[in-house]
Design a protein around this motif. Structure first.
Motif, PDB file in Angstrom:
ATOM      1  N   GLY A  15      38.039   5.685  20.902  1.00 12.27           N
ATOM      2  CA  GLY A  15      38.665   6.747  21.232  1.00 12.27           C
ATOM      3  C   GLY A  15      38.225   7.817  22.332  1.00 12.27           C
ATOM      4  O   GLY A  15      38.889   8.662  22.796  1.00 12.27           O
ATOM      5  N   ASN A  16      37.000   7.744  22.440  1.00 13.69           N
ATOM      6  CA  ASN A  16      36.102   8.575  23.494  1.00 13.69           C
ATOM      7  C   ASN A  16      36.300   8.012  24.885  1.00 13.69           C
ATOM      8  O   ASN A  16      36.738   7.108  25.182  1.00 13.69           O
ATOM      9  N   SER A  17      35.620   8.957  25.597  1.00 18.79           N
ATOM     10  CA  SER A  17      35.506   8.480  27.269  1.00 18.79           C
ATOM     11  C   SER A  17      34.230   8.579  27.892  1.00 18.79           C
ATOM     12  O   SER A  17      33.288   9.148  27.361  1.00 18.79           O
ATOM     13  N   LEU A  18      34.245   7.862  28.890  1.00 23.60           N
ATOM     14  CA  LEU A  18      33.030   7.713  29.638  1.00 23.60           C
ATOM     15  C   LEU A  18      33.411   7.591  31.327  1.00 23.60           C
ATOM     16  O   LEU A  18      34.539   7.066  31.566  1.00 23.60           O
ATOM     17  N   ARG A  19      32.901   8.036  32.089  1.00 22.93           N
ATOM     18  CA  ARG A  19      33.031   7.880  33.701  1.00 22.93           C
ATOM     19  C   ARG A  19      31.804   7.467  34.184  1.00 22.93           C
ATOM     20  O   ARG A  19      30.728   7.768  34.196  1.00 22.93           O
ATOM     21  N   LEU A  20      31.982   6.076  34.674  1.00 20.66           N
ATOM     22  CA  LEU A  20      30.985   5.172  35.449  1.00 20.66           C
ATOM     23  C   LEU A  20      31.140   5.914  36.981  1.00 20.66           C
ATOM     24  O   LEU A  20      32.224   6.180  37.435  1.00 20.66           O
ATOM     25  N   SER A  21      30.011   5.564  37.502  1.00 20.64           N
ATOM     26  CA  SER A  21      29.886   5.952  38.963  1.00 20.64           C
ATOM     27  C   SER A  21      29.224   4.907  39.539  1.00 20.64           C
ATOM     28  O   SER A  21      28.047   4.415  39.123  1.00 20.64           O
ATOM     29  N   CYS A  22      29.416   4.549  41.036  1.00 25.33           N
ATOM     30  CA  CYS A  22      28.678   3.578  41.694  1.00 25.33           C
ATOM     31  C   CYS A  22      28.461   4.317  43.027  1.00 25.33           C
ATOM     32  O   CYS A  22      29.498   4.713  43.791  1.00 25.33           O
ATOM     33  N   ALA A  23      27.203   4.288  43.539  1.00 25.28           N
ATOM     34  CA  ALA A  23      26.870   4.860  44.630  1.00 25.28           C
ATOM     35  C   ALA A  23      26.411   3.597  45.496  1.00 25.28           C
ATOM     36  O   ALA A  23      25.728   3.026  45.189  1.00 25.28           O
ATOM     37  N   ALA A  24      26.881   3.647  46.907  1.00 23.69           N
ATOM     38  CA  ALA A  24      26.377   2.620  47.772  1.00 23.69           C
ATOM     39  C   ALA A  24      25.275   3.255  48.624  1.00 23.69           C
ATOM     40  O   ALA A  24      25.492   4.527  49.175  1.00 23.69           O
ATOM     41  N   SER A  25      24.531   2.443  49.165  1.00 23.43           N
ATOM     42  CA  SER A  25      23.450   2.792  50.235  1.00 23.43           C
ATOM     43  C   SER A  25      23.844   3.187  51.474  1.00 23.43           C
ATOM     44  O   SER A  25      23.204   3.674  52.184  1.00 23.43           O
ATOM     45  N   LYS A  26      24.807   2.609  52.099  1.00 22.34           N
ATOM     46  CA  LYS A  26      25.387   2.547  53.169  1.00 22.34           C
ATOM     47  C   LYS A  26      26.786   2.861  53.443  1.00 22.34           C
ATOM     48  O   LYS A  26      27.796   2.662  52.454  1.00 22.34           O
ATOM     49  N   ARG A  27      27.187   4.007  54.461  1.00 26.99           N
ATOM     50  CA  ARG A  27      28.522   4.297  54.714  1.00 26.99           C
ATOM     51  C   ARG A  27      29.524   3.277  55.025  1.00 26.99           C
ATOM     52  O   ARG A  27      30.600   3.319  55.035  1.00 26.99           O
ATOM     53  N   THR A  28      29.025   2.207  55.475  1.00 27.55           N
ATOM     54  CA  THR A  28      29.688   1.153  56.127  1.00 27.55           C
ATOM     55  C   THR A  28      30.760   0.518  54.980  1.00 27.55           C
ATOM     56  O   THR A  28      31.598   0.137  55.103  1.00 27.55           O
ATOM     57  N   SER A  29      29.974   0.540  53.776  1.00 27.15           N
ATOM     58  CA  SER A  29      30.929   0.319  52.455  1.00 27.15           C
ATOM     59  C   SER A  29      32.256   1.092  52.208  1.00 27.15           C
ATOM     60  O   SER A  29      33.176   0.736  51.643  1.00 27.15           O
ATOM     61  N   SER A  30      32.154   2.541  53.152  1.00 25.78           N
ATOM     62  CA  SER A  30      33.361   3.172  52.817  1.00 25.78           C
ATOM     63  C   SER A  30      34.559   2.519  53.586  1.00 25.78           C
ATOM     64  O   SER A  30      35.878   2.773  53.303  1.00 25.78           O
ATOM     65  N   ASN A  31      34.492   1.489  54.431  1.00 28.34           N
ATOM     66  CA  ASN A  31      35.568   0.872  55.143  1.00 28.34           C
ATOM     67  C   ASN A  31      35.867  -0.655  54.356  1.00 28.34           C
ATOM     68  O   ASN A  31      36.716  -1.328  54.674  1.00 28.34           O
ATOM     69  N   ASN A  32      35.509  -0.840  53.042  1.00 28.18           N
ATOM     70  CA  ASN A  32      35.918  -1.910  52.341  1.00 28.18           C
ATOM     71  C   ASN A  32      36.277  -1.582  50.880  1.00 28.18           C
ATOM     72  O   ASN A  32      36.044  -0.337  50.410  1.00 28.18           O
ATOM     73  N   GLY A  33      36.998  -2.520  50.502  1.00 29.67           N
ATOM     74  CA  GLY A  33      37.534  -2.372  49.187  1.00 29.67           C
ATOM     75  C   GLY A  33      36.192  -2.221  48.274  1.00 29.67           C
ATOM     76  O   GLY A  33      35.304  -2.995  48.343  1.00 29.67           O
ATOM     77  N   VAL A  34      36.557  -1.859  46.770  1.00 24.95           N
ATOM     78  CA  VAL A  34      35.473  -1.697  46.034  1.00 24.95           C
ATOM     79  C   VAL A  34      36.089  -2.109  44.389  1.00 24.95           C
ATOM     80  O   VAL A  34      37.381  -1.745  44.374  1.00 24.95           O
ATOM     81  N   GLY A  35      35.604  -2.659  43.785  1.00 22.59           N
ATOM     82  CA  GLY A  35      35.834  -3.119  42.409  1.00 22.59           C
ATOM     83  C   GLY A  35      34.882  -3.100  41.314  1.00 22.59           C
ATOM     84  O   GLY A  35      33.747  -2.762  41.711  1.00 22.59           O
ATOM     85  N   TRP A  36      35.471  -2.915  40.433  1.00 27.09           N
ATOM     86  CA  TRP A  36      34.535  -2.826  38.926  1.00 27.09           C
ATOM     87  C   TRP A  36      35.125  -4.168  38.068  1.00 27.09           C
ATOM     88  O   TRP A  36      36.173  -4.548  38.190  1.00 27.09           O
TER      89      TRP A  36
END
Length: 124
Positions: A15-36
């Motif tokens: 019933g509780n919540s969590l927030r996961l975060s994913c940090a990428a090392s390169k800005r080039t990944s900002s042009n790509n889809g990302v999945g969990w």
């Protein structure tokens, strides 16, 4: 090569919540889809959620729709997964991954870079 680092996992009660975060090392990944994705003990890795390069398209596993929300910050180069109303069946190691393409996709073979994973444990 893009390196990914997940954070935010932990042990919570149902019933509780969590927030996961994913940090990428390169800005080039900002042009790509990302999945969990997630993998529970004794089970295969499964798709959880994905987001397109500009955040305009998102996809979710049916069992998490309405509970999980994926979002991205292209300036900070991060992708978050907000998980609400967690249930014991959500217990798994959660991985983020960067796709080979700009679109959001559920297909694991479309992802070329993977993080090390973060453990999420939900007690009943």
């Amino acid at each position: 090569q893009v390196q990914l680092a997940e954070s935010g996992g932990g042990l919570v009660q149902a019933g509780n919540s969590l927030r996961l975060s994913c940090a990428a090392s390169k800005r080039t990944s900002s042009n790509n889809g990302v999945g969990w994705f997630r993998q529970a003990p004794g089970k295969e890795r499964e798709f959880v959620a994905s987001i397109s390069w500009n955040g305009g398209t998102t996809n979710y596993l049916d069992s998490v729709k309405g509970r999980f929300t994926i979002s991205r910050d292209r300036v900070k180069n991060t992708v978050d997964l907000q998980m609400n109303n967690l249930q014991p069946e959500d217990t798994a190691v959660y991985y983020c991954a960067v796709s080979r393409q700009a679109a959001a996709t559920a297909a694991p073979n479309m992802y070329q870079y993977w993080g090390q994973g973060t453990q999420v444990t939900v007690s009943s």
